[in-house]
Design an enzyme around this catalytic site. Structure first.
Site, PDB file in Angstrom:
ATOM      1  N   TYR A 192       0.825  -1.207   0.000  1.00  0.00           N
ATOM      2  CA  TYR A 192       0.000   0.000   0.000  1.00  0.00           C
ATOM      3  C   TYR A 192       0.861   1.260   0.000  1.00  0.00           C
ATOM      4  O   TYR A 192       1.795   1.394   0.790  1.00  0.00           O
ATOM      5  CB  TYR A 192      -0.925   0.016   1.208  1.00  0.00           C
ATOM      6  N   SER A 200     -13.407  -3.409  -0.496  1.00  0.00           N
ATOM      7  CA  SER A 200     -14.139  -2.544  -1.438  1.00  0.00           C
ATOM      8  C   SER A 200     -15.651  -2.746  -1.342  1.00  0.00           C
ATOM      9  O   SER A 200     -16.319  -3.020  -2.348  1.00  0.00           O
ATOM     10  CB  SER A 200     -13.657  -2.782  -2.875  1.00  0.00           C
ATOM     11  N   PRO A 201     -16.230  -2.592  -0.146  1.00  0.00           N
ATOM     12  CA  PRO A 201     -17.662  -2.830   0.015  1.00  0.00           C
ATOM     13  C   PRO A 201     -18.568  -1.789  -0.629  1.00  0.00           C
ATOM     14  O   PRO A 201     -19.791  -1.970  -0.630  1.00  0.00           O
ATOM     15  CB  PRO A 201     -17.834  -2.833   1.542  1.00  0.00           C
ATOM     16  N   GLY A 241     -17.668  -3.119 -10.105  1.00  0.00           N
ATOM     17  CA  GLY A 241     -16.614  -3.540 -11.032  1.00  0.00           C
ATOM     18  C   GLY A 241     -15.311  -3.738 -10.282  1.00  0.00           C
ATOM     19  O   GLY A 241     -15.285  -4.108  -9.111  1.00  0.00           O
ATOM     20  N   VAL A 279     -17.536   4.083  -6.870  1.00  0.00           N
ATOM     21  CA  VAL A 279     -18.524   3.675  -5.875  1.00  0.00           C
ATOM     22  C   VAL A 279     -19.917   3.724  -6.490  1.00  0.00           C
ATOM     23  O   VAL A 279     -20.183   4.527  -7.388  1.00  0.00           O
ATOM     24  CB  VAL A 279     -18.461   4.574  -4.626  1.00  0.00           C
ATOM     25  N   PHE A 280     -20.803   2.874  -5.997  1.00  0.00           N
ATOM     26  CA  PHE A 280     -22.162   2.857  -6.524  1.00  0.00           C
ATOM     27  C   PHE A 280     -23.066   3.857  -5.802  1.00  0.00           C
ATOM     28  O   PHE A 280     -24.091   4.272  -6.331  1.00  0.00           O
ATOM     29  CB  PHE A 280     -22.762   1.450  -6.459  1.00  0.00           C
TER      30      PHE A 280
END
Length: 305
Positions: free
Chosen positions: A52, A215-216, A220, A225-226
């Protein structure tokens, strides 16, 4: 803050883990403030990886938290290894070197958890077993797990490794839920029935392996983010409706959807925003009804047979 038992190890952690992948993107004072907020909220389990920030995030975290023996006693640290520049490496030499470097950067003598980051096609299980045993015997790592591995890969590794593998860190969100959909479309002739994960969700439950959801909030593969995204109007309308009902943010509802699953999945947050972290934690306090859970699932474009 609710807690979770990782696997059946007796190792108790907060219901969420605070992901530190983006801590290199903020200023030191902001990082210090964020970490203080996390600790004040009881979110003292921090997730790292040797890669990271090109290796910088662990050092930045240690400086921001003011690492000392007294600080270390009150936090839990998890890191990952195995990804190198252009290839994967589960060799004994690399695992041992990576852990030593992480310990140095984090200014600590031990990790609470070490995960193997991505499957290495050239993995020699005996070498991994030797590395794990050496790290455990010397007190450098207390618990072990994997990330992004299917059931067969875990079983193969566990055949050689003496220590129980108590975690499998996998991508999971409302829009990336193939591990759930494949279990709903059993014996159906449609795309959702394709077994892409080897039944990893049920496997982990059967073998007392905690799934950590990375990545909650992403759709894709790191496409964005949704939440609040115009590409997902039906999903956001459903989430917003429930957010209003429960008096929380859309972030809270998105994580409540993951918490509702009986597998006791532990989300890995990725935010460096204190307010959003509060919203994530609030999600652990909400229990969606079955109708609400399935309503969100279908609003994301997932289908039922």
């Amino acid at each position: 803050m609710k807690t979770i038992n990782l696997g059946n190890s007796g190792f108790i952690t907060p219901a969420i883990a605070v992901g530190c992948m983006r801590i290199n993107k903020i200023e030191k004072k902001e990082a210090e403030s964020f970490i203080k907020t996390a600790l004040d909220l009881g979110a003292n389990f921090f997730d790292h990886a040797d890669r990271y920030g090109n290796g910088a995030c662990e050092s930045i975290f240690a400086d921001a938290i003011g690492m000392s023996s007294s600080v270390r006693e009150n936090i839990l640290l998890q890191s990952k290894c195995g990804i190198r520049q252009g290839y994967f490496d589960f060799s004994k030499e690399h695992i041992l070197k990576s852990v030593d470097e992480s310990l140095k950067k984090l200014k600590t003598s031990y990790l609470d958890v070490l995960l193997l980051h991505r499957p290495d096609a050239l993995m020699e299980c005996e070498e991994v077993a030797e590395a794990f045993s050496e790290l455990h015997t010397k007190g450098k790592v207390r618990h072990f797990g994997v990330s992004n591995q299917n059931p067969s890969q875990i079983q193969l590794l566990q055949k050689f490794v003496k220590q129980p593998l108590i975690i499998n860190q996998l991508q999971l969100s409302i829009t990336n839920a193939t591990m759930i959909s494949e279990g709903l479309h059993v014996n159906m002739n449609d795309d959702a029935a394709v077994n892409r994960n080897g039944g990893v969700l049920d496997f982990c439950r059967l073998h007392d392996i905690t799934i950590q959801a990375w990545s909650p909030f992403q759709y894709g593969t790191f496409e964005g983010v949704f939440l609040g995204n115009e590409k997902f109007p039906t999903l956001n309308a459903e989430i917003d409706k429930l957010a209003e009902k429960y008096g929380v943010s859309n972030t809270s509802i998105a994580l409540a959807w993951i918490f509702r699953h009986p597998a006791k999945i532990q989300p890995i947050t990725g935010t460096m925003n204190s307010g959003r972290l509060r919203d994530c934690i609030a999600g652990s306090e909400i229990t969606l009804t079955r109708e609400e859970w399935y309503g969100i699932y279908k609003a994301a474009g997932n289908t039922l047979p």
